[in-house]
Design a protein around this motif. Structure first.
Motif, PDB file in Angstrom:
ATOM      1  N   THR A 172      21.125  80.222 -34.781  1.00  0.00           N
ATOM      2  CA  THR A 172      21.136  80.781 -33.551  1.00  0.00           C
ATOM      3  C   THR A 172      22.461  80.950 -32.941  1.00  0.00           C
ATOM      4  O   THR A 172      22.881  81.773 -32.136  1.00  0.00           O
ATOM      5  N   GLU A 173      23.271  80.102 -33.391  1.00  0.00           N
ATOM      6  CA  GLU A 173      24.561  79.907 -32.973  1.00  0.00           C
ATOM      7  C   GLU A 173      25.458  81.248 -33.375  1.00  0.00           C
ATOM      8  O   GLU A 173      26.477  81.675 -32.834  1.00  0.00           O
ATOM      9  N   ILE A 174      25.067  81.746 -34.838  1.00  0.00           N
ATOM     10  CA  ILE A 174      25.710  82.772 -35.286  1.00  0.00           C
ATOM     11  C   ILE A 174      25.201  83.929 -34.343  1.00  0.00           C
ATOM     12  O   ILE A 174      26.254  85.066 -34.098  1.00  0.00           O
ATOM     13  N   LEU A 175      24.045  83.827 -34.031  1.00  0.00           N
ATOM     14  CA  LEU A 175      23.644  85.283 -33.051  1.00  0.00           C
ATOM     15  C   LEU A 175      24.395  85.126 -31.886  1.00  0.00           C
ATOM     16  O   LEU A 175      24.713  86.165 -31.212  1.00  0.00           O
ATOM     17  N   GLN A 176      24.746  83.917 -31.290  1.00  0.00           N
ATOM     18  CA  GLN A 176      25.534  83.897 -30.185  1.00  0.00           C
ATOM     19  C   GLN A 176      26.828  84.274 -30.351  1.00  0.00           C
ATOM     20  O   GLN A 176      27.457  85.003 -29.321  1.00  0.00           O
ATOM     21  N   LEU A 177      27.311  83.963 -31.576  1.00  0.00           N
ATOM     22  CA  LEU A 177      28.782  84.373 -31.681  1.00  0.00           C
ATOM     23  C   LEU A 177      28.862  86.057 -31.819  1.00  0.00           C
ATOM     24  O   LEU A 177      29.810  86.553 -31.478  1.00  0.00           O
ATOM     25  N   GLU A 178      27.673  86.649 -32.508  1.00  0.00           N
ATOM     26  CA  GLU A 178      27.810  88.157 -32.667  1.00  0.00           C
ATOM     27  C   GLU A 178      27.754  88.675 -31.152  1.00  0.00           C
ATOM     28  O   GLU A 178      28.441  89.583 -30.774  1.00  0.00           O
ATOM     29  N   LYS A 179      26.843  88.018 -30.189  1.00  0.00           N
ATOM     30  CA  LYS A 179      26.943  88.790 -28.979  1.00  0.00           C
ATOM     31  C   LYS A 179      28.037  88.296 -28.132  1.00  0.00           C
ATOM     32  O   LYS A 179      28.486  89.254 -27.397  1.00  0.00           O
ATOM     33  N   LYS A 180      28.833  87.210 -28.504  1.00  0.00           N
ATOM     34  CA  LYS A 180      30.392  86.933 -27.803  1.00  0.00           C
ATOM     35  C   LYS A 180      31.196  87.833 -28.119  1.00  0.00           C
ATOM     36  O   LYS A 180      31.924  88.445 -27.164  1.00  0.00           O
ATOM     37  N   LEU A 181      31.045  88.555 -29.509  1.00  0.00           N
ATOM     38  CA  LEU A 181      32.084  89.660 -29.765  1.00  0.00           C
ATOM     39  C   LEU A 181      31.558  91.007 -29.204  1.00  0.00           C
ATOM     40  O   LEU A 181      32.577  91.823 -29.043  1.00  0.00           O
ATOM     41  N   SER A 182      30.502  91.010 -28.632  1.00  0.00           N
ATOM     42  CA  SER A 182      30.319  92.198 -28.022  1.00  0.00           C
ATOM     43  C   SER A 182      30.612  92.295 -26.444  1.00  0.00           C
ATOM     44  O   SER A 182      30.355  93.570 -25.923  1.00  0.00           O
ATOM     45  N   GLU A 183      31.144  91.223 -25.914  1.00  0.00           N
ATOM     46  CA  GLU A 183      31.364  91.136 -24.411  1.00  0.00           C
ATOM     47  C   GLU A 183      32.516  91.637 -24.172  1.00  0.00           C
ATOM     48  O   GLU A 183      33.458  91.543 -25.087  1.00  0.00           O
TER      49      GLU A 183
END
Length: 674
Positions: A172-183
């Motif tokens: 899940t943390e990798i998904l969080q990082l991917e989302k963080k990079l989209s912000e």
């Protein structure tokens, strides 16, 4: 290797080693630390790998260790005593009384020491980011630090262990990082950069987003020839690359035309990520790179069809490789970067398996009535009233005049006083007033410039600090027994810990503080006193794993008080805490409020937060009635903490310090295990 020789100028870096899989050293904290040492070309530390098990195989380590770093293999029993009380990684200064522990603290220290050794390498210091704050906030209060320092390394470790399965779950943390990079990126000159981006888009039409651009090669980063057109890069890349090539002002930051300056904020395009924290390459990128690399290796080998789910992560991974020095550091550490295909970007879409619902608080409560009085009335109806235990000795005081000067808080450097000097500006040459230091008031106290230059407190604040210490020292000295271990959590400049170490020479006192400068000041005072029963640990308190008998905390901010109490309860130690900053109390990954079953049955989270917010209304300049309500709210919040500890086998008292004027935050929570 036994019998490590040390001298007074050496620092020893201790790293865990459990095993290695396909060139990856476990735990990943060790891989990350070694990668940073290689990137900084830092050779000033004596590096020791600490075996976590008797069967750890070290025969293949040479293939994944940087050859330019001297490394020794030791057992855990050979660690200095102070390090045995901490989680690794850890750095220790001889003679083993000052320790830095935890990944973020250690990495920041490595960067600073590498720069100190070679000040010409200014790019190394810039790894600490704007105002040197990269990964500075502790993981308990910063989601970003927690993600980089704890959850991503641990989750990828588990992912690699499970990779023998055909379909390991994506962390899940990798998904969080991917989302963080989209912000959207937010930086200190955010508005100016967004206007420059709007100008760029209007000049060329709305071009491709940063994520859709082709990854630039290292030749582009280091280019100096005039035939290269910088306008072909997005503004984000221009700004980031100009930083990497040490240009003082990127070409993109020219003055905008009038129609761009008049554009409203809502009309400005967002800035996109170049690196993990935004536009600039920082320590966070170096922390994440080894972790993400090993994750992508497994993805490409076993789950290649899933790679398309991480276009922004893949683009970041490719881009970071082209930062000067990264490939060299990787090759030294046995990391062979992957060449990933260009992936289509769907950055605006929410990942189907990632939701931010976790941690969302209750938004609608039809029975909720705002303000502290209805909440206090609700508690009174359930038999919960404001009630303080009597002070055990309200008139007791240390004889400060007979104590050595370095014991007194007057000798501590003022950490809340800021000297401002007028700057001689070339743009304002008409000002001919001489440069004068002056001091800003902070929460009702101030000091003269002379006191500031001497690094001393103002006399009224020093008196109040002495009164606060009288209360805590009385309780602790009457609980302590010879041989006890006492921990001063959130110690700051060591006001409490130094007094206790001086008053209780037969006890071992440990100061734990996340701010380096505060601990350095404390150690200086300790050295003046010649104290031999005191340790200094720069770390978040969760990285302290030693046993102790009494935990103390004076004005631990917000949930830090709850962390101290929890740490003491887990060790079955007594605690003496004085809470502060009630308004910062909120639910975290470890705590939810109210804490006690008695309060949970009566108050909602929102109602408890009302008490916390009004508990901060105790400043001396407020009206008396408002201060009274604030004091009552303080008591109720601390009663909840006390009840929660009682439910876990403690006898707890909430006491008001004497005199109450010693601090607006003058509650003490004293707990003893039954």
């Amino acid at each position: 290797m036994k019998g490590i020789k040390k001298n007074l100028t050496e620092e020893y870096l201790y790293l865990d080693f459990s095993h290695q899989i396909e060139g990856c050293i476990f735990p990943l904290h060790t891989s990350v630390t070694l990668f940073l040492l290689s990137y900084c070309d830092c050779k000033i530390f004596k590096v020791c790998l600490v075996l976590t098990g008797e069967s750890a195989d070290t025969s293949l380590l040479k293939n994944v260790l940087s050859q330019h770093v001297e490394i020794q293999i030791i057992s855990r029993q050979e660690l200095p005593l102070i390090v045995q009380n901490c989680c690794l990684p850890a750095v220790v200064e001889s003679p083993d009384s000052f320790c830095r522990a935890g990944l973020a603290v250690v990495l920041r220290h490595i960067v600073q020491r590498a720069y100190d050794a070679e000040p010409s390498k200014k790019g190394i210091l810039e790894l600490l980011g704007f105002k040197k704050t990269c990964l500075k906030a502790c993981a308990e209060v910063s989601q970003w630090t927690r993600l980089c320092e704890l959850t991503i390394p641990l989750s990828i470790e588990n992912f690699l262990k499970e990779s023998c399965d055909q379909h390991p779950a994506i962390p899940t943390e990798i998904l969080q990082l991917e989302k963080k990079l989209s912000e959207p990126v937010r930086v200190h000159n955010d508005d100016k950069l967004r206007r420059q981006k709007l100008k760029q888009q209007k000049a060329a039409g709305v071009g491709p987003t940063l994520a859709q651009e082709k990854v630039k090669s290292q030749a582009h980063i280091q280019e100096t020839s005039e035939d290269q057109d910088p306008s072909s890069q997005s503004l984000e890349l221009q700004v980031a690359f100009s930083k990497l090539t040490v240009q003082e002002h990127p070409a993109a930051l020219n003055r905008e035309p009038a129609h761009i300056r008049r554009a409203g904020a809502c009309a400005l395009p967002p800035l996109e990520h170049v690196f993990a924290e935004g536009l600039y390459f920082t320590l966070a990128d170096l922390v994440l790179l080894p972790c993400v690399h090993h994750f992508l290796v497994v993805i490409c080998k076993k789950l290649s069809e899933r790679l398309v789910e991480f276009p922004l992560l893949a683009a970041w991974y490719q881009r970071v490789q082209e930062v000067p020095g990264v490939k060299t550091a990787a090759s030294r550490c046995g990391i062979q970067f992957l060449h990933l295909p260009e992936l289509p970007t769907t950055s605006s879409e929410q990942h189907p398996k990632f939701s931010e619902a976790a941690g969302a608080e209750e938004h609608s409560d039809p029975s909720f009535i705002g303000g502290p009085r209805p909440t206090m009335t609700k508690l009174m109806e359930k038999g919960i009233e404001v009630m303080f235990s009597p002070h055990p000795c309200p008139t007791w005081t240390l004889d400060w005049n007979r104590l050595p000067a370095a014991v007194s808080p007057k000798e501590d450097t003022m950490n809340r006083t800021f000297i401002f000097r007028q700057r001689t500006s070339t743009q304002h040459k008409t000002s001919e007033r001489p440069t004068q230091p002056y001091v800003r008031r902070w929460r009702g106290w101030s000091a003269t410039p002379k006191e500031v230059e001497q690094g001393k407190m103002s006399s009224d604040r020093a008196l109040r600090k002495q009164q606060q210490l009288n209360n805590l020292v009385y309780v602790v000295t009457h609980q302590a027994r010879p041989g006890d271990r006492i921990v001063d959590f959130c110690s700051g400049g060591g006001h409490v810990g130094i007094v206790l170490a001086h008053m209780l020479p037969s006890c071992q006192v440990t100061l734990i503080e996340n701010k380096e400068l505060s601990l350095i000041r404390a150690k200086k005072r300790s050295d003046e006193l010649g104290l031999s029963n005191i340790w200094f640990i720069q770390a978040n308190m969760e990285y302290f794993t030693g046993l102790f008998n009494i935990g103390v905390a004076l004005h631990a901010c917000g949930v830090a008080t709850d962390m101290v109490i929890e740490h003491c309860i887990k060790t079955r130690a007594s605690f003496v805490t004085c809470p502060c900053c009630y308004g910062f109390v909120q639910n975290t990954s470890k705590f939810s409020f109210p804490k006690s079953e008695q309060f949970k049955k009566t108050l909602s989270y929102k109602e408890h937060m009302i008490l916390c917010r009004f508990a901060d209304q105790t400043a001396v300049q407020l009206p008396p009635q408002r201060r009274l309500i604030g004091k009552q709210c303080m008591c109720l919040v601390d009663l909840d903490r006390a009840r929660a500890a009682e439910e876990r086998g403690y006898s707890v008292q909430v006491i008001s310090m004497e005199p109450e004027s010693c601090s607006p935050k003058n509650n003490m929570i004293v707990g003893v295990p039954i």
